[in-house]
Design a protein around this motif. Structure first.
Motif, PDB file in Angstrom:
ATOM      1  N   MET A   1     -56.219  62.846  13.585  1.00 42.32           N
ATOM      2  CA  MET A   1     -56.331  61.392  13.478  1.00 42.32           C
ATOM      3  C   MET A   1     -55.268  60.754  12.601  1.00 42.32           C
ATOM      4  O   MET A   1     -54.868  59.617  12.814  1.00 42.32           O
TER       5      MET A   1
ATOM      6  N   ARG B   1     -60.950  58.676  17.602  1.00 37.59           N
ATOM      7  CA  ARG B   1     -61.794  57.996  16.615  1.00 37.59           C
ATOM      8  C   ARG B   1     -63.189  57.727  17.172  1.00 37.59           C
ATOM      9  O   ARG B   1     -64.191  57.844  16.458  1.00 37.59           O
TER      10      ARG B   1
ATOM     11  N   SER C   1     -66.274  58.989  14.855  1.00 37.18           N
ATOM     12  CA  SER C   1     -67.043  57.993  14.097  1.00 37.18           C
ATOM     13  C   SER C   1     -68.532  58.302  14.026  1.00 37.18           C
ATOM     14  O   SER C   1     -69.141  58.220  12.945  1.00 37.18           O
TER      15      SER C   1
END
Length: 231
Positions: free
Chosen positions: A120, A132, A136
């Motif tokens: 990332m 992402r 998350s």
């Protein structure tokens, strides 16, 4: 003969001049924006210490951060201007509120590597957004609370491991950190006891060794700086 020599000299000088103009075409970028910057050299910019293997990219960036006491400053990665942000407030703005203007902060490219290309910190959009969206949900508040006890247990194991090394003259701190990171990732992500502190030849550690070594090399010396590539 003299004419040929003169013409050859003129052509050589012309080629060198054009190459110099080409490789230094962006070197006034930070000066024109009134940003403090490190004077570059043609072709290499400010990358000479890292390219000659005298230091890693992370250590080089860390040294610059310690020497230059400013919120931000400019460097050149070859001929490309790159902004290094040190102020925590500015870094927070870049990472959160103004993120849409700083999506591809790193100039590093690892499209050829199936692992690092999905990392990332260096992934580019739209790949970054896809990665992402998968990560998350893993780091929600509730799941982080559940991970804490596992991380604490691994930290206690590391303390015991380090205590047993009290009489050892030389200790590789990077290897200890890598073992701790491997144990935490194995426990929290895969519910596996990697056992890196129990044996020097833990299978999980051997498998993750190339990945963690690459990450440590990339970010070994960088602590609070943020790369912002300027286009």
């Amino acid at each position: 003969m003299a004419t040929v020599l003169i013409l050859s000299t003129i052509v050589l000088v012309l080629i060198c001049t054009l190459l110099d103009k080409y490789f230094t075409r962006n070197f006034n970028y930070w000066k024109s924006k009134n940003v403090f910057y490190i004077n570059p050299i043609p072709l290499l910019g400010n990358m000479l210490p890292a390219l000659t293997m005298k230091t890693t990219l992370g250590e080089w960036l860390g040294d610059l951060s310690h020497k230059i006491k400013k919120d931000y400053f400019g460097i050149f990665v070859f001929d490309q201007p790159v902004l290094v942000v040190q102020s925590p407030k500015l870094v927070k703005l870049i990472l959160q509120k103004d993120f849409e203007y700083f999506q591809n902060r790193s100039s590093a490219h690892y499209e050829h590597d199936p692992i690092l290309s999905n990392f990332m910190f260096i992934a580019k959009n739209p790949q970054w957004k896809a990665v992402r969206s998968k990560f998350s949900p893993v780091f929600s508040t509730g799941k982080l609370k559940q991970m804490f006890s596992h991380i604490l247990n691994e930290a206690n194991l590391m303390v015991d491991y380090v205590s047993n090394l009290a009489n050892v003259p030389n200790v590789e701190s990077k290897e200890i950190c890598a073992k701790f990171s491997t144990n935490v990732i194995a426990r929290c992500a895969f519910a596996i006891d990697a056992g890196c502190f129990n044996t020097e030849n833990a299978e999980f550690r051997r498998s993750s060794n190339p990945i963690l070594d690459g990450v440590f090399s990339l970010f070994g010396g960088a602590r609070k700086a943020c790369f912002c590539r300027c286009t």
